[in-house]
Design an enzyme around this catalytic site. Structure first.
Site, short mmCIF file in Angstrom:
data_model
loop_
_atom_site.label_atom_id
_atom_site.label_comp_id
_atom_site.label_asym_id
_atom_site.label_seq_id
_atom_site.Cartn_x
_atom_site.Cartn_y
_atom_site.Cartn_z
N HIS A 38 0.85 -1.19 0.00
CA HIS A 38 0.00 0.00 0.00
C HIS A 38 0.89 1.24 0.00
O HIS A 38 2.11 1.13 0.17
CB HIS A 38 -0.94 -0.02 1.21
CG HIS A 38 -0.25 -0.26 2.52
ND1 HIS A 38 0.21 -1.50 2.92
CD2 HIS A 38 0.08 0.60 3.53
CE1 HIS A 38 0.78 -1.41 4.10
NE2 HIS A 38 0.73 -0.15 4.49
N ARG A 98 -3.88 15.90 5.96
CA ARG A 98 -4.28 14.51 6.24
C ARG A 98 -3.47 14.05 7.44
O ARG A 98 -2.25 14.24 7.49
CB ARG A 98 -4.02 13.60 5.03
CG ARG A 98 -4.31 12.15 5.36
CD ARG A 98 -4.45 11.28 4.12
NE ARG A 98 -4.87 9.96 4.53
CZ ARG A 98 -4.06 8.92 4.66
NH1 ARG A 98 -2.79 9.03 4.36
NH2 ARG A 98 -4.52 7.76 5.07
#
Ligand code: GA4
Length: 351
Positions: A282, A294
């Site tokens: 990922h 974020r």
């Protein structure tokens, strides 16, 4: 149905966000155990909802994290550089990997924290926290005078971290126990590693700042990799960025959900299931939202250093083991000596 699109990192708005399985932990235990095993086999990634981690603790943790990252760089650097624990900016690990993020990497076991001098002030008051930190006690610690503002901030952060870690560790163990039940192996086969006093579990706070300049690292926040540990629990705010690699070479964006935990299995669980579960690669794209940061808060559930990693006979069935037996300490040394994107388990394959 899962649909993934070719990633165009610059134009996030064009990417269709689809999801990995979402598992409601309030459903019946046997049903949940089966669903989790299925998700681990098919995706290696899933989300959990109704997970029991208090929103209040999570929110407090998020606020403390933002407060830390909002500080000027020289103050954040006083924490010490991530080697391996501390504050890091752009650099990831020791082998030259870089990304568009800053982070705090923290140990979660009591020994590690106590031995790490830069966290010892924080640790002094952490053993039994619940929100019960005593400011006066902290201020009376002699060395607290040096960089006191920064240390105090770190210390308060650590108090909140402690509560958060406790809750998320419990959730990680609960999920590992459900996995064990679903696989028909002893209940604590995986979770006892994470519950162990010397567990090498980590907490990583990743901050992907909003776009204010042109990127230097190809729009990658945190490059492609698999997690070396047993299990990972990620909670992020409402900003997108996480993507998982599919077998067909496409990247699947995972939609952010602040009320869920995104769970993925790590290399150790791949080894212990003899490859039945895959530790999926990922990555996190750099934050492309102009006005929002974020923030991901990631718990990595790991074994103690001397734990022996091997697939138990019940899971081998009639198959031959794919991987050699190794200790977590051996695996970790190998991991840290290599680049982020390496497929580390290959080194431990029986040829
Ligand atoms: C990936 C998962 C965790 O974030 C981490 C990372 C670690 C680090 O940032 O120091 C590593 C990376 C991670 C795997 C390969 C090595 C080690 C950076 C790197 C290049 C904390 C971990 O345990 O492994």
């Amino acid at each position: 149905m899962v649909v993934a699109t070719q990633v165009n990192p610059i134009r996030m708005e064009k990417i269709r966000e689809v999801d990995i399985p979402v598992i409601d932990l309030s459903c019946s235990r046997s049903k949940v155990a089966k669903l989790i095993v299925k998700a681990c086999e098919e995706y290696g990634f899933f989300k959990v909802i109704n997970h029991g981690v208090s929103h209040h603790i999570t929110k407090e943790m998020e606020d403390e994290s933002f407060e830390f990252f909002d500080k000027p760089l020289p103050e954040k650097e006083l924490v010490g550089s991530a080697n391996p624990f501390g504050y890091g900016s752009k650099n990831i690990g020791l082998s030259g990997d870089t990304g568009e993020l800053e982070y705090l990497l923290l140990p979660t076991n009591q020994n590690a924290i106590a031995q790490t001098s830069k966290f010892s002030y924080a640790w002094a008051s952490l053993t039994k926290t619940h929100k019960g930190y005593h400011l006066s006690k902290a201020l009376s610690i002699k060395n607290f005078n040096n960089n006191s503002q920064c240390r105090l901030t770190l210390w308060v952060t650590m108090c909140v971290v402690s509560s958060y870690v406790k809750s998320v560790r419990e959730l990680a163990c609960e999920i590992l126990e459900l996995i064990a039940e679903g696989l028909g192996v002893p209940h604590s086969l995986f979770s006892h590693f994470v519950r162990h006093f010397d567990s090498d579990s980590l907490l990583r706070l990743n901050h992907y700042p909003p776009v204010t300049h042109s990127f230097h690292h190809g729009n990658i926040g945190f490059g492609e990799h698999s997690d070396p540990q047993i299990i990972t629990l990620l909670r992020s705010n409402d900003a997108p960025g996480l993507q998982i690699s599919l077998r067909n070479g496409l990247w699947l964006p995972v939609s952010p959900d602040p009320h869920a935990f995104c769970v993925n299995i790590g290399d150790i669980l791949q080894a212990m299931t003899n490859g039945r579960f895959v530790s999926v690669r990922h990555r996190a794209m750099a934050n492309l939202l102009p006005n929002q940061s974020r923030l991901s808060m990631v718990f990595f559930g790991a074994p103690p250093p001397e734990a022996t990693i091997a697939c138990p006979p019940q899971l081998l069935k009639r198959n031959k083991p794919i991987y050699k037996t190794f200790t977590w300490s051996e695996y970790k040394s190998h991991t840290y000596a290599h680049r982020l994107g390496e497929t580390r388990l290959d080194h431990f394959k029986i040829t």
